[in-house]
Design an enzyme around this catalytic site. Structure first.
Site, PDB file in Angstrom:
ATOM      1  N   ARG A 107       0.869  -1.072   0.059  1.00 23.85           N
ATOM      2  CA  ARG A 107       0.018   0.116   0.023  1.00 23.85           C
ATOM      3  C   ARG A 107       0.941   1.354  -0.016  1.00 23.85           C
ATOM      4  NH1 ARG A 107      -5.103   1.416   3.702  1.00 23.85           N
ATOM      5  NH2 ARG A 107      -6.088  -0.101   2.151  1.00 23.85           N
ATOM      6  N   HIS A 134      -7.659   1.174  -6.269  1.00 29.86           N
ATOM      7  CA  HIS A 134      -7.712   0.223  -4.922  1.00 29.86           C
ATOM      8  C   HIS A 134      -8.452  -1.286  -5.540  1.00 29.86           C
ATOM      9  CE1 HIS A 134      -7.623  -1.287  -0.943  1.00 29.86           C
ATOM     10  NE2 HIS A 134      -8.730  -0.504  -0.502  1.00 29.86           N
ATOM     11  N   GLN A 137     -10.335  -3.893  -3.129  1.00 29.53           N
ATOM     12  CA  GLN A 137     -11.354  -3.448  -2.588  1.00 29.53           C
ATOM     13  C   GLN A 137     -12.510  -3.752  -3.723  1.00 29.53           C
ATOM     14  OE1 GLN A 137     -12.183  -1.665   0.658  1.00 29.53           O
ATOM     15  NE2 GLN A 137     -14.184  -2.616   0.030  1.00 29.53           N
ATOM     16  N   ASP A 225     -17.735   7.158  -0.651  1.00 27.96           N
ATOM     17  CA  ASP A 225     -16.495   7.126   0.006  1.00 27.96           C
ATOM     18  C   ASP A 225     -16.202   8.371   0.901  1.00 27.96           C
ATOM     19  OD1 ASP A 225     -14.135   5.716   1.173  1.00 27.96           O
ATOM     20  OD2 ASP A 225     -13.108   5.987  -0.917  1.00 27.96           O
ATOM     21  N   CYS A 266     -16.682   1.649   1.352  1.00 28.02           N
ATOM     22  CA  CYS A 266     -15.292   0.579   1.421  1.00 28.02           C
ATOM     23  C   CYS A 266     -14.731   0.662   2.938  1.00 28.02           C
ATOM     24  CB  CYS A 266     -14.391   0.682   0.812  1.00 28.02           C
ATOM     25  SG  CYS A 266     -13.478   2.417   0.700  1.00 28.02           S
ATOM     26  N   ARG A 294     -13.117  -8.813   1.624  1.00 28.07           N
ATOM     27  CA  ARG A 294     -11.939  -8.474   1.555  1.00 28.07           C
ATOM     28  C   ARG A 294     -10.893  -9.856   1.945  1.00 28.07           C
ATOM     29  NH1 ARG A 294     -10.062  -3.294   1.838  1.00 28.07           N
ATOM     30  NH2 ARG A 294      -8.091  -4.030   0.979  1.00 28.07           N
TER      31      ARG A 294
HETATM   32  N1   CP Z   1     -11.018  -0.162   2.768  1.00 33.69           N
HETATM   33  C1   CP Z   1      -9.918  -0.133   3.182  1.00 33.69           C
HETATM   34  O1   CP Z   1      -8.906  -0.155   2.454  1.00 33.69           O
HETATM   35  O2   CP Z   1      -9.660  -0.105   4.410  1.00 33.69           O
HETATM   36  P1   CP Z   1      -8.329   0.107   5.466  1.00 33.69           P
HETATM   37  O3   CP Z   1      -7.753   1.655   4.831  1.00 33.69           O
HETATM   38  O4   CP Z   1      -8.577   0.184   6.622  1.00 33.69           O
HETATM   39  O5   CP Z   1      -7.358  -0.885   4.803  1.00 33.69           O
END
Ligand code: CP
Length: 308
Positions: A107, A134, A137, A225, A266, A294
């Site tokens: 990430r 992403h 997700q 979001d 998400c 997830r």
């Molecule tokens: N939705 C998501 O990626 O959550 P986090 O940022 O907690 O990993």
């Protein structure tokens, strides 16, 4: 060896095969305690590095638990604590990590970091979120829609708010899974043009509609979001809130969608900003199923990456 870098750079057939695998793995371990292994242990003897240059709850925990359920081991690394955060190149980091681990999930901020990691690593690399996209997700979100309502192909998905990285991956998914997508939000926060072009070239309808009440009419799924993403400056917050207040997903807006429409977010959510608690906790909401999925979707992604 396959990298999972984005929805639009993975074939539709492979995405569908991962989706089937995710559903099957979820069904196979129904009602089993989370810490118990799957019957199948394809990651036995494998080590997975999970690198985070941004905060995470869901991505971190779901990958960690998923690897363990599949019989593997994880190493969670903070970008700041690695030499990566102190000047070592991404290329050298990728080459070194490839000598220790079998799979890398990262990430990060810039997409270029992910792409360089994938270029120089000799093990598969998974995109755990960049400023641009992403994909993990959205694999979970498509899985969630389909377990509640059946095939997503031909459905109408409406995104309300900021055309951010999650929105971009949803548009990629529209092209790959064959659903129509409407963005409702201010012109200045529209999603990226290349994603829109990609989806339109796949033959699905991508619509921009400034009027949220009009946009959600006939929607099968309404998504929002956070209004300020992790890579946005804190100074943008007040302006974003002013721009986006009219796009809040509340019960009045949800009432314009189909009666059986689902609502997704998400997470993490800023309750009563982008969506009210009445919607987050209401009958249309599947936000915690998304979070759970997830785990299952990423297990399928990891197996696909390693050909297992
Ligand atoms: N939705 C998501 O990626 O959550 P986090 O940022 O907690 O990993």
């Amino acid at each position: 060896m396959m990298n999972f870098l984005d929805i639009h750079t993975t074939s539709a057939a492979d995405l569908r095969s991962m989706m089937n695998s995710a559903h099957a793995m979820k069904t196979a371990r129904k009602d089993r305690p989370k810490g118990t292994p799957d019957d199948d242990q394809p990651l036995s003897g494998r080590m997975v590095a999970l690198i985070f240059e941004k905060p995470s709850t869901r991505t971190r925990v779901s990958f960690d638990v998923g690897v363990r359920q599949l019989g593997g081991q994880t190493m969670v690394l903070s970008g700041k604590e690695m030499q990566l955060g102190h000047g070592e190149t991404i290329a050298d980091t990728a080459r070194v990590l490839s000598r220790y681990v079998d799979l890398i999930m990262i990430r990060t901020f810039e997409e270029q970091t992910l792409l360089e990691m994938a270029e120089y690593a000799t093990v598969p690399v998974i995109n755990g979120l960049t400023n641009r996209s992403h994909p993990c997700q959205i694999m979970a979100d498509v899985m969630t829609y389909e377990e509640h309502r059946g095939p997503i192909a031909g459905k109408k998905v409406v995104w309300a708010g900021d055309g951010n990285n999650v929105c971009t991956s949803f548009i990629h998914a529209a092209g790959q899974f064959g659903f129509d997508f409407t963005f409702t939000g201010p012109e200045t926060l529209e999603p990226e043009a290349t994603a829109i072009r990609f989806a339109r070239e796949k033959g699905v309808r991508i619509t921009m509609d400034r009027d949220p009440a009009h946009a959600v009419q006939g929607a099968d799924l309404v998504v929002t979001d956070t209004w300020v993403s992790m890579h946005d400056p804190e100074s943008a917050k007040e302006r974003r809130h002013n721009q986006l207040r009219g796009y809040q997903v509340n019960e009045t807006l949800m009432a314009q969608a189909k009666p059986d429409a689902l609502f997704m977010h998400c997470l993490p959510a800023h309750r009563n900003d982008e969506a009210t608690s009445a919607v987050m906790d209401g009958p249309h909401s599947v936000v915690f199923d998304e979070a759970e999925n997830r785990l299952h979707a990423q297990k399928a992604v990891m197996r696909w990456c390693l050909g297992l």
